[in-house]
Design a protein around this motif. Structure first.
Motif, PDB file in Angstrom:
ATOM      1  N   GLY A   6       0.797  -1.223   0.000  1.00  0.00           N
ATOM      2  CA  GLY A   6       0.000   0.000   0.000  1.00  0.00           C
ATOM      3  C   GLY A   6       0.832   1.276   0.000  1.00  0.00           C
ATOM      4  O   GLY A   6       0.520   2.234  -0.720  1.00  0.00           O
ATOM      5  N   LEU A   7       1.885   1.322   0.800  1.00  0.00           N
ATOM      6  CA  LEU A   7       2.697   2.524   0.931  1.00  0.00           C
ATOM      7  C   LEU A   7       3.947   2.486   0.065  1.00  0.00           C
ATOM      8  O   LEU A   7       4.515   3.536  -0.243  1.00  0.00           O
ATOM      9  N   GLY A   8       4.383   1.274  -0.274  1.00  0.00           N
ATOM     10  CA  GLY A   8       5.661   1.110  -0.943  1.00  0.00           C
ATOM     11  C   GLY A   8       6.743   0.798   0.068  1.00  0.00           C
ATOM     12  O   GLY A   8       6.639   1.162   1.251  1.00  0.00           O
ATOM     13  N   ALA A   9       7.787   0.137  -0.372  1.00  0.00           N
ATOM     14  CA  ALA A   9       8.869  -0.247   0.539  1.00  0.00           C
ATOM     15  C   ALA A   9       9.544   0.969   1.134  1.00  0.00           C
ATOM     16  O   ALA A   9       9.940   0.973   2.306  1.00  0.00           O
ATOM     17  N   ASP A  10       9.681   2.048   0.328  1.00  0.00           N
ATOM     18  CA  ASP A  10      10.377   3.233   0.827  1.00  0.00           C
ATOM     19  C   ASP A  10       9.654   3.856   2.019  1.00  0.00           C
ATOM     20  O   ASP A  10      10.265   4.121   3.070  1.00  0.00           O
ATOM     21  N   MET A  11       8.351   4.090   1.910  1.00  0.00           N
ATOM     22  CA  MET A  11       7.594   4.700   2.999  1.00  0.00           C
ATOM     23  C   MET A  11       7.529   3.764   4.214  1.00  0.00           C
ATOM     24  O   MET A  11       7.534   4.232   5.366  1.00  0.00           O
ATOM     25  N   THR A  12       7.480   2.465   3.957  1.00  0.00           N
ATOM     26  CA  THR A  12       7.460   1.508   5.067  1.00  0.00           C
ATOM     27  C   THR A  12       8.755   1.594   5.873  1.00  0.00           C
ATOM     28  O   THR A  12       8.733   1.641   7.114  1.00  0.00           O
ATOM     29  N   PHE A  13       9.895   1.632   5.179  1.00  0.00           N
ATOM     30  CA  PHE A  13      11.174   1.744   5.885  1.00  0.00           C
ATOM     31  C   PHE A  13      11.285   3.076   6.614  1.00  0.00           C
ATOM     32  O   PHE A  13      11.832   3.154   7.721  1.00  0.00           O
ATOM     33  N   TRP A  14      10.778   4.165   6.039  1.00  0.00           N
ATOM     34  CA  TRP A  14      10.829   5.465   6.707  1.00  0.00           C
ATOM     35  C   TRP A  14       9.936   5.492   7.946  1.00  0.00           C
ATOM     36  O   TRP A  14      10.258   6.142   8.938  1.00  0.00           O
ATOM     37  N   LEU A  15       8.814   4.797   7.866  1.00  0.00           N
ATOM     38  CA  LEU A  15       7.943   4.697   9.039  1.00  0.00           C
ATOM     39  C   LEU A  15       8.668   3.992  10.171  1.00  0.00           C
ATOM     40  O   LEU A  15       8.633   4.442  11.341  1.00  0.00           O
ATOM     41  N   PHE A  16       9.353   2.897   9.856  1.00  0.00           N
ATOM     42  CA  PHE A  16      10.128   2.189  10.882  1.00  0.00           C
ATOM     43  C   PHE A  16      11.273   3.063  11.413  1.00  0.00           C
ATOM     44  O   PHE A  16      11.626   2.999  12.594  1.00  0.00           O
ATOM     45  N   ALA A  17      11.854   3.895  10.542  1.00  0.00           N
ATOM     46  CA  ALA A  17      12.926   4.796  10.987  1.00  0.00           C
ATOM     47  C   ALA A  17      12.408   5.767  12.039  1.00  0.00           C
ATOM     48  O   ALA A  17      13.095   6.047  13.042  1.00  0.00           O
ATOM     49  N   ALA A  18      11.187   6.285  11.847  1.00  0.00           N
ATOM     50  CA  ALA A  18      10.600   7.209  12.818  1.00  0.00           C
ATOM     51  C   ALA A  18      10.380   6.519  14.163  1.00  0.00           C
ATOM     52  O   ALA A  18      10.597   7.115  15.231  1.00  0.00           O
ATOM     53  N   VAL A  19       9.958   5.264  14.126  1.00  0.00           N
ATOM     54  CA  VAL A  19       9.746   4.528  15.373  1.00  0.00           C
ATOM     55  C   VAL A  19      11.073   4.296  16.092  1.00  0.00           C
ATOM     56  O   VAL A  19      11.149   4.373  17.324  1.00  0.00           O
ATOM     57  N   ASN A  20      12.139   4.025  15.348  1.00  0.00           N
ATOM     58  CA  ASN A  20      13.461   3.874  15.962  1.00  0.00           C
ATOM     59  C   ASN A  20      13.888   5.163  16.657  1.00  0.00           C
ATOM     60  O   ASN A  20      14.469   5.128  17.761  1.00  0.00           O
ATOM     61  N   ALA A  21      13.629   6.308  16.038  1.00  0.00           N
ATOM     62  CA  ALA A  21      13.974   7.591  16.653  1.00  0.00           C
ATOM     63  C   ALA A  21      13.168   7.812  17.935  1.00  0.00           C
ATOM     64  O   ALA A  21      13.700   8.282  18.951  1.00  0.00           O
ATOM     65  N   PHE A  22      11.884   7.474  17.908  1.00  0.00           N
ATOM     66  CA  PHE A  22      11.053   7.588  19.115  1.00  0.00           C
ATOM     67  C   PHE A  22      11.593   6.686  20.229  1.00  0.00           C
ATOM     68  O   PHE A  22      11.576   7.068  21.404  1.00  0.00           O
ATOM     69  N   ALA A  23      12.068   5.505  19.863  1.00  0.00           N
ATOM     70  CA  ALA A  23      12.583   4.567  20.858  1.00  0.00           C
ATOM     71  C   ALA A  23      13.771   5.146  21.618  1.00  0.00           C
ATOM     72  O   ALA A  23      13.943   4.882  22.818  1.00  0.00           O
ATOM     73  N   VAL A  24      14.604   5.936  20.952  1.00  0.00           N
ATOM     74  CA  VAL A  24      15.733   6.571  21.627  1.00  0.00           C
ATOM     75  C   VAL A  24      15.228   7.491  22.738  1.00  0.00           C
ATOM     76  O   VAL A  24      15.737   7.475  23.867  1.00  0.00           O
ATOM     77  N   TRP A  25      14.230   8.307  22.425  1.00  0.00           N
ATOM     78  CA  TRP A  25      13.645   9.209  23.434  1.00  0.00           C
ATOM     79  C   TRP A  25      13.066   8.406  24.596  1.00  0.00           C
ATOM     80  O   TRP A  25      13.249   8.778  25.764  1.00  0.00           O
ATOM     81  N   PHE A  26      12.386   7.315  24.300  1.00  0.00           N
ATOM     82  CA  PHE A  26      11.758   6.514  25.341  1.00  0.00           C
ATOM     83  C   PHE A  26      12.809   5.957  26.310  1.00  0.00           C
ATOM     84  O   PHE A  26      12.634   5.989  27.533  1.00  0.00           O
ATOM     85  N   VAL A  27      13.895   5.443  25.781  1.00  0.00           N
ATOM     86  CA  VAL A  27      14.948   4.867  26.624  1.00  0.00           C
ATOM     87  C   VAL A  27      15.574   5.940  27.511  1.00  0.00           C
ATOM     88  O   VAL A  27      15.840   5.711  28.697  1.00  0.00           O
ATOM     89  N   VAL A  28      15.815   7.119  26.940  1.00  0.00           N
ATOM     90  CA  VAL A  28      16.394   8.211  27.725  1.00  0.00           C
ATOM     91  C   VAL A  28      15.531   8.511  28.939  1.00  0.00           C
ATOM     92  O   VAL A  28      16.045   8.743  30.042  1.00  0.00           O
ATOM     93  N   ARG A  29      14.227   8.476  28.777  1.00  0.00           N
ATOM     94  CA  ARG A  29      13.323   8.905  29.842  1.00  0.00           C
ATOM     95  C   ARG A  29      12.932   7.801  30.811  1.00  0.00           C
ATOM     96  O   ARG A  29      12.813   8.047  32.015  1.00  0.00           O
ATOM     97  N   TYR A  30      12.746   6.573  30.327  1.00  0.00           N
ATOM     98  CA  TYR A  30      12.081   5.570  31.155  1.00  0.00           C
ATOM     99  C   TYR A  30      12.901   4.324  31.486  1.00  0.00           C
ATOM    100  O   TYR A  30      12.503   3.551  32.358  1.00  0.00           O
ATOM    101  N   VAL A  31      13.997   4.078  30.801  1.00  0.00           N
ATOM    102  CA  VAL A  31      14.722   2.820  30.999  1.00  0.00           C
ATOM    103  C   VAL A  31      15.955   3.063  31.872  1.00  0.00           C
ATOM    104  O   VAL A  31      16.840   3.839  31.486  1.00  0.00           O
ATOM    105  N   PRO A  32      16.048   2.408  33.036  1.00  0.00           N
ATOM    106  CA  PRO A  32      17.187   2.617  33.923  1.00  0.00           C
ATOM    107  C   PRO A  32      18.376   1.750  33.528  1.00  0.00           C
ATOM    108  O   PRO A  32      18.247   0.830  32.730  1.00  0.00           O
ATOM    109  N   GLU A  33      19.516   2.049  34.110  1.00  0.00           N
ATOM    110  CA  GLU A  33      20.671   1.179  33.961  1.00  0.00           C
ATOM    111  C   GLU A  33      20.598   0.098  35.037  1.00  0.00           C
ATOM    112  O   GLU A  33      20.472   0.397  36.218  1.00  0.00           O
TER     113      GLU A  33
END
Length: 485
Positions: free
Chosen positions: A409-436
């Motif tokens: 539906g979106l094409g491989a390019d848009m699908t990979f970019w969507l996953f890229a955005a989720v990876n960027a969000f994951a960085v923010w989540f770890v900074v805020r909520y995941v302890p060492e």
């Protein structure tokens, strides 16, 4: 001394804990192989049974549905029967599911067989990391629990290699090969000890001490650890315990990592890489060989992650690696957008895919089972890990059911970019909520939950409250000395 220890009487301390982790991690090998083999087998199965895109997604996803059910059911079973017996139950389901899948004569039988395999995978993903974490010393817990994830990616890689080598043979052989490690897991677990923490939870303190004496460096260390376990031991808590405010930071961190591990796209690549690349013009044989390269990259990244979680720390590893995954997906999407998947562009495409695999697998995929097995208090660790595994498999079910449709539906390019955005969000989540969690005993992590210093955001709020009490002059307010902030 329990009978289960007789086979390893010549082993003790770190050697025995390594042996235990190696045998139990065979569940991860089966996990990886049985989820990964569909990537190669699907090319034959679609042709033999004339499957539509939806049909292919259903055959792929039944194992994920079974895993979702299996991991939620394994928590109460492991709390009642013990970690070791639950792993043996999962091994028995692996044997049954593997045999029936290899012999399946219809799509219905194949789907049901993969559902049974999913029950086994879900149970293994819930209980094996807990079992290894509860029996390992704090200074080696990271690498030993990551042995489970290493076994998973080795299973995935072996499935890709098997698919490539058997591409001209029957897909039934691809499934049937999984029988051998299933038997090894069942037989091997029969000779391993129970978790000392589960034994203590049952009031079997002498048996718990027997195990600790074998897997710790000295008697004093074993007795001190048993004292810490017993001093914080509560009765098995109900599911409602996970909703209490003091447990919530562990729930947010572990379930968040579990969801993001899938939503960042790693299993989409694993399941559908051959289909996506074949559609991009790579040819079936080249697409299968590309999958083998993906598997090798996963193994290498996990080996590195197994070293880094105890050297760098869990949180630091994720924050150093995951941004690279987002960048790699942006490049990968660009190559598909510009239709540069031939000639030199094919090399850039494959290298981008490999880079994403290394950065994502070496961070989130390494941390998911380790963090989930570490952060919960003993009283609800089994149920908490069930939610971690359930979140993982629930997100995996969504990914496996939608990836081909997204690409279509979106094409491989848009699908990979969507996953890229989720990876960027994951960085923010770890900074805020995941302890060492590096270097802390399980009991020390539980104490941090109880005193409200578990999550980075919690500690930041406490630091803010402390700083607000400091006079504006920047002195300690008592002796007039400058304060260190």
């Amino acid at each position: 001394m329990t009978k289960t220890l007789d086979i390893s009487r010549k082993l003790s301390g770190d050697s025995l804990s390594t042996f235990i982790a190696t045998i139990s991690a065979t569940g991860g090998l089966l996990f990886g192989y049985d989820t990964g083999i569909i990537s190669s087998a699907l090319l034959q199965i679609r042709a033999q049974f004339d499957l539509t895109t939806l049909g292919a997604e259903i055959v792929t996803s039944t194992i994920i549905l079974g895993a979702l059910i299996g991991c939620l059911g394994a928590g109460p079973i492991s709390d009642r029967w013990g970690r070791r017996k639950t792993i043996m139950l999962a091994a028995a389901l692996f044997i049954i599911g593997t045999f029936s899948a290899a012999a399946a004569g219809s799509v219905t039988v194949l789907s049901v067989s993969r559902l049974v395999l999913g029950l086994a995978i879900g149970a293994a993903s819930q209980i094996v990391p807990i079992y290894i974490a509860e029996i390992s010393p704090a200074h080696r817990r990271g690498r030993l629990v990551v042995a489970f994830q290493l076994a998973v990616v080795m299973g995935v890689t072996f499935s890709f290699l098997t698919g490539y080598l058997l591409q001209h043979a029957s897909w039934r052989w691809m499934f049937g090969i999984g029988m051998l490690p299933a038997v090894i897991l069942f037989v091997g677990m029969a000779f391993l000890p129970n978790s000392p923490r589960w034994l203590a939870m049952q009031g079997r303190h002498d048996e718990a001490l027997d195990v600790l004496l074998r897997v710790r460096a000295s008697e004093d260390i074993a007795r001190d650890e048993l004292h810490d376990i017993v001093s914080q031991k509560d009765r098995q808590a109900p599911w409602s315990e996970l909703k209490k405010p003091w447990v919530r930071p562990a729930l947010v961190a572990s379930v968040g990592i579990a969801l993001l591990c899938q939503l960042t796209g790693i299993n989409a690549i694993m399941y559908y890489a051959p289909t996506i690349f074949a559609g991009a013009g790579f040819g079936e044989s080249s697409a299968l060989l590309t999958s083998v390269a993906v598997g090798v990259a996963m193994v290498g990244a996990t080996f590195f992650g197994g070293w880094a979680v105890d050297r760098w720390g869990r949180r630091t590893l994720i924050l150093r690696m995951l941004p690279g995954a987002a960048v790699s997906l942006v490049v990968l999407g660009l190559m598909f957008s510009l239709h540069l998947t031939q000639g030199w562009g094919a090399w850039v495409t494959v290298l981008s895919l490999m880079a994403y695999t290394v950065f994502n697998t070496g961070s989130l995929s390494v941390a998911i089972w380790l963090v989930g097995a570490e952060v919960y208090p003993l009283s609800c660790r089994g149920k908490g890990m069930s939610l971690v595994a359930g979140s993982h498999w629930g997100a995996d079910l969504i990914i496996s059911l939608t990836t081909l449709s997204l690409v279509r539906g979106l094409g491989a390019d848009m699908t990979f970019w969507l996953f890229a955005a989720v990876n960027a969000f994951a960085v923010w989540f770890v900074v805020r909520y995941v302890p060492e969690t590096k270097g802390y005993s399980l009991e020390e992590l539980e104490a941090r939950l109880r005193n409200g210093t578990f999550a980075p955001a919690d500690r930041a709020r406490q630091t803010g409250r402390f700083l607000n009490k400091i006079p504006a002059t920047g002195t300690d307010g008592v002796h007039g000395r400058p304060t260190e902030l």
